[in-house]
Design a protein around this motif. Structure first.
Motif, mmCIF file in Angstrom:
data_model
loop_
_atom_site.group_PDB
_atom_site.id
_atom_site.type_symbol
_atom_site.label_atom_id
_atom_site.label_comp_id
_atom_site.label_asym_id
_atom_site.label_seq_id
_atom_site.Cartn_x
_atom_site.Cartn_y
_atom_site.Cartn_z
ATOM 1 N N GLY A 156 0.759 -1.189 0.067
ATOM 2 C CA GLY A 156 0.166 -0.115 -0.144
ATOM 3 C C GLY A 156 0.967 1.293 -0.106
ATOM 4 O O GLY A 156 0.560 2.334 -0.877
ATOM 5 N N ILE A 157 1.953 1.213 0.694
ATOM 6 C CA ILE A 157 2.931 2.387 0.573
ATOM 7 C C ILE A 157 3.534 2.538 -0.512
ATOM 8 O O ILE A 157 3.851 3.716 -0.981
ATOM 9 C CB ILE A 157 3.917 1.919 1.972
ATOM 10 N N ILE A 158 3.827 1.676 -1.177
ATOM 11 C CA ILE A 158 4.335 1.476 -2.670
ATOM 12 C C ILE A 158 3.455 2.299 -3.565
ATOM 13 O O ILE A 158 3.674 3.291 -4.146
ATOM 14 C CB ILE A 158 4.743 0.026 -3.188
ATOM 15 N N TYR A 159 2.127 1.894 -3.336
ATOM 16 C CA TYR A 159 1.137 2.119 -4.304
ATOM 17 C C TYR A 159 0.968 3.702 -4.026
ATOM 18 O O TYR A 159 0.478 4.746 -5.010
ATOM 19 C CB TYR A 159 -0.239 1.612 -4.457
ATOM 20 N N SER A 160 1.028 4.177 -2.766
ATOM 21 C CA SER A 160 0.815 5.511 -2.305
ATOM 22 C C SER A 160 1.721 6.454 -3.011
ATOM 23 O O SER A 160 1.593 7.631 -3.071
ATOM 24 C CB SER A 160 0.515 5.708 -0.801
ATOM 25 N N GLN A 167 3.956 2.802 -12.580
ATOM 26 C CA GLN A 167 3.446 1.618 -12.315
ATOM 27 C C GLN A 167 4.512 0.835 -11.486
ATOM 28 O O GLN A 167 5.697 1.189 -11.258
ATOM 29 C CB GLN A 167 3.150 0.639 -13.519
ATOM 30 N N PRO A 168 4.094 -0.137 -10.689
ATOM 31 C CA PRO A 168 5.110 -0.674 -9.608
ATOM 32 C C PRO A 168 5.924 -1.552 -10.739
ATOM 33 O O PRO A 168 5.449 -1.850 -11.539
ATOM 34 C CB PRO A 168 4.009 -1.628 -8.706
ATOM 35 N N SER A 169 7.136 -1.848 -9.984
ATOM 36 C CA SER A 169 8.023 -2.639 -10.913
ATOM 37 C C SER A 169 7.338 -4.278 -11.076
ATOM 38 O O SER A 169 6.460 -4.414 -10.329
ATOM 39 C CB SER A 169 9.373 -2.814 -10.046
ATOM 40 N N ALA A 170 7.949 -4.845 -11.927
ATOM 41 C CA ALA A 170 7.452 -6.225 -12.170
ATOM 42 C C ALA A 170 7.626 -7.167 -10.875
ATOM 43 O O ALA A 170 6.881 -7.750 -10.992
ATOM 44 C CB ALA A 170 8.465 -6.858 -13.545
ATOM 45 N N MET A 174 4.742 -8.957 -9.240
ATOM 46 C CA MET A 174 4.857 -10.491 -8.986
ATOM 47 C C MET A 174 4.791 -10.931 -7.424
ATOM 48 O O MET A 174 4.094 -11.767 -6.814
ATOM 49 C CB MET A 174 5.970 -10.984 -9.385
ATOM 50 N N ALA A 175 5.335 -10.077 -6.510
ATOM 51 C CA ALA A 175 5.223 -10.535 -4.998
ATOM 52 C C ALA A 175 4.015 -10.240 -4.478
ATOM 53 O O ALA A 175 3.304 -10.868 -3.909
ATOM 54 C CB ALA A 175 6.388 -9.519 -4.363
ATOM 55 N N CYS A 209 -7.855 0.847 -6.377
ATOM 56 C CA CYS A 209 -8.196 2.069 -6.778
ATOM 57 C C CYS A 209 -7.047 2.892 -7.435
ATOM 58 O O CYS A 209 -7.329 3.924 -8.354
ATOM 59 C CB CYS A 209 -8.896 3.116 -5.738
ATOM 60 N N ARG A 210 -5.927 2.653 -7.050
ATOM 61 C CA ARG A 210 -4.816 3.637 -7.476
ATOM 62 C C ARG A 210 -3.898 3.036 -8.438
ATOM 63 O O ARG A 210 -3.072 3.719 -9.203
ATOM 64 C CB ARG A 210 -3.855 4.048 -6.250
ATOM 65 N N ARG A 211 -4.189 1.814 -8.723
ATOM 66 C CA ARG A 211 -3.240 1.191 -9.789
ATOM 67 C C ARG A 211 -3.998 1.393 -11.264
ATOM 68 O O ARG A 211 -5.290 1.487 -11.240
ATOM 69 C CB ARG A 211 -2.814 -0.362 -9.634
ATOM 70 N N THR A 212 -3.204 1.482 -12.269
ATOM 71 C CA THR A 212 -3.539 1.488 -13.550
ATOM 72 C C THR A 212 -4.351 0.051 -13.951
ATOM 73 O O THR A 212 -3.408 -0.764 -13.991
ATOM 74 C CB THR A 212 -2.646 2.336 -14.803
ATOM 75 N N LEU A 213 -5.447 0.313 -14.537
ATOM 76 C CA LEU A 213 -5.923 -0.832 -14.905
ATOM 77 C C LEU A 213 -5.491 -1.331 -16.468
ATOM 78 O O LEU A 213 -5.633 -0.557 -17.369
ATOM 79 C CB LEU A 213 -7.539 -0.836 -15.077
ATOM 80 N N PRO A 214 -5.229 -2.392 -16.597
ATOM 81 C CA PRO A 214 -4.738 -2.942 -18.056
ATOM 82 C C PRO A 214 -6.260 -3.334 -18.826
ATOM 83 O O PRO A 214 -7.333 -3.226 -18.398
ATOM 84 C CB PRO A 214 -3.868 -4.063 -17.886
ATOM 85 N N SER A 215 -5.887 -3.332 -20.129
ATOM 86 C CA SER A 215 -7.008 -3.688 -21.077
ATOM 87 C C SER A 215 -7.895 -4.753 -20.645
ATOM 88 O O SER A 215 -9.001 -4.828 -20.819
ATOM 89 C CB SER A 215 -6.761 -3.484 -22.478
ATOM 90 N N LEU A 216 -7.183 -5.896 -20.152
ATOM 91 C CA LEU A 216 -7.677 -7.195 -19.723
ATOM 92 C C LEU A 216 -7.431 -7.187 -18.248
ATOM 93 O O LEU A 216 -6.465 -8.163 -17.898
ATOM 94 C CB LEU A 216 -7.067 -8.226 -20.701
ATOM 95 N N PRO A 217 -8.221 -6.677 -17.441
ATOM 96 C CA PRO A 217 -7.910 -6.659 -15.904
ATOM 97 C C PRO A 217 -7.754 -8.142 -15.456
ATOM 98 O O PRO A 217 -6.987 -8.520 -14.367
ATOM 99 C CB PRO A 217 -8.760 -5.659 -15.163
ATOM 100 N N LEU A 218 -8.752 -8.862 -15.924
ATOM 101 C CA LEU A 218 -8.687 -10.157 -15.265
ATOM 102 C C LEU A 218 -7.404 -11.086 -15.753
ATOM 103 O O LEU A 218 -7.434 -12.272 -15.307
ATOM 104 C CB LEU A 218 -10.140 -11.089 -15.735
#
Length: 463
Positions: A156-160, A167-170, A174-175, A209-218
């Motif tokens: 949560g701190i990373i995303y804030s 965007q967060p790192s790969a 993954m973690a 709410c704060r991460r960017t949604l990809p075109s295929l979120p699922l």
């Protein structure tokens, strides 16, 4: 990394690596760099189960010792990669891992503020949940619930800190994915302990709410985040699920994920999207249903506006435009959405206050009848009669079957209006002959309607 030499048989090379690493546990003869390289070679061999038997037997104890009892962090992480691979490739090794008693040490790795170790420990524990009934013990005695909550807080701190274009790192993603997968399994196999994770609910929604949604979120970590929320007691954090500054923000984000996940089943260009939704969409729809159940009036109103057809859409029969509500209706009866369509129909029914008459008014009897029939819900005759004269919020009458406003329905033309008297007479003769032939077959006992009309004096003699 390239596979080791194939001059000797694969099995003999695997055994030699296992022997070298076992001996190293006794005399520590391998320098850290050499130990890491040896474990990497073993990991490459383990990607193919054939002739890799020593990796998938009690020899795994050697890997566990390197992973959880060694002092070199790089070697430990490489050994954990070998273990995670073995647990994935050969499910029988999961029980071996439990019997060797290293679960507690794997849990302890969650204490470290290391994304690599969170990823590896999360994957190992996720796979081992399928081989043991001891998950409640992990949560309290091993303190895994606390460690998982702390890990989610760190994410949560990373995303804030993320700006709109970042965007967060790969590795971060993954973690986080492995942590949310583990959280789902823990709450699934130990439902009596879900309250231990209540403090993570606000953070999980914040990340959503704060991460960017990809075109295929699922197809992304978003799907695992939704799964992680699925079994939690959302009512325990209702103030965070529906925050006072914007009670609909979390609901709106879930519906946005839904909107990105569905297309009209009539659009052949988007079969992949609907196939994915059919396979992985049930948790998302179920979560929306759970959220609606505990929603405030404001949030419920918002969900109805977004998920149910609007009065404006009554210009056409229900399900004929490209709105989210129409796409959901189409999928709720689509043969290409067998796994998800019952979930969708149930959600639309519940958003209609679980009231059959209101449900029919919202979506039309054509869409509602299937769910009502399968659920054994009978619509009273009085309700059907009242629906026949129903109107929307603007007072316009609508067709209860299609949901379309009556003043928007195309005018029905009299098929005989443009026929001459001679053409009408010829058509009557043709119908008379057809019905006579049908009677002669003996298949049905039917009275010729032309003959009946003649006897009743409904034919007019023409000059």
């Amino acid at each position: 990394m390239a596979a080791p030499s194939s001059n000797a048989s694969k099995l003999s090379q695997v055994q030699a690596l296992v022997d070298m690493l076992r001996t190293d546990l006794q005399d520590h003869h391998l320098p850290p760099e050499k130990r890491v390289i040896t474990l990497e070679k073993l990991k490459v061999f383990g990607r193919d189960v054939n002739q890799s038997d020593p990796i998938f037997t009690m020899e795994a104890k050697m890997l566990c010792k390197h992973a959880f009892e060694g002092t070199d962090s790089k070697s430990a992480q490489e050994a954990m990669r070998c273990l995670a691979n073995a647990l994935l490739k050969v499910p029988g090794t999961r029980q071996i891992f439990v019997e060797l008693g290293y679960t507690g040490q794997a849990v302890n790795r969650y204490q470290n503020d290391s994304l690599d170790e969170e990823f590896l420990a999360g994957r190992i524990l996720f796979l081992v949940t399928y081989a043991t009934a001891e998950t409640p013990k992990w949560l309290e005695e091993y303190k895994l619930a606390n460690y998982l909550n702390d890990a989610i807080t760190r994410h949560g701190i990373i995303y804030s800190k993320i700006n709109k274009n970042e965007q967060p790192s790969a590795l971060q993603d993954m973690a986080f994915t492995e942590t949310t997968k583990l959280l789902f399994n823990l709450t699934h196999f130990a439902p009596e302990k879900v309250d231990l994770f209540s403090r993570s609910i606000p953070t999980l929604f914040k990340i959503l709410c704060r991460r960017t949604l990809p075109s295929l979120p699922l197809q992304s970590s978003v799907a695992h985040l939704v799964n992680a929320l699925l079994n939690l007691d959302l009512s325990s954090q209702a103030g965070c699920v529906f925050p006072s500054f914007d009670p609909t923000c979390n609901v709106a984000r879930l519906i946005e994920v839904l909107d990105l996940s569905v297309e009209s089943p009539n659009d052949n260009r988007n079969n992949q999207r609907n196939q994915l939704f059919n396979e992985a969409g049930a948790p998302l729809v179920t979560l929306l249903r759970k959220v609606f159940e505990i929603s405030s009036d404001q949030a419920k109103k918002y969900m109805r506006i977004r998920l149910l057809p609007s009065d404006e859409e009554r210009k056409n029969p229900r399900g004929k435009d490209d709105s989210l509500a129409s796409r959901l209706l189409q999928l709720s009866t689509s043969a290409a959405a067998l796994n998800i369509r019952q979930h969708l129909a149930s959600m639309l029914f519940e958003v209609s206050n679980s009231n059959p008459e209101e449900f029919v008014r919202n979506v039309g009897y054509g869409y509602a009848s299937g769910l009502l029939l399968s659920a054994g819900v009978e619509l009273p005759q009085s309700a059907l009669e009242s629906l026949s004269a129903s109107s929307d919020s603007s007072g316009r009458l609508f067709n209860p079957i299609t949901g379309q406003a009556l003043d928007s329905e195309p005018e029905t033309k009299d098929p005989f209006s443009e026929m001459t008297d001679e053409e009408k007479e010829r058509e009557a003769e043709r119908l008379f002959i057809l019905f006579e032939r049908l009677k002669q077959t003996g298949v049905v006992d039917i009275q010729n309607p032309v003959e009946k009309a003649l006897h009743e004096g409904r034919f007019e003699e023409l000059d």
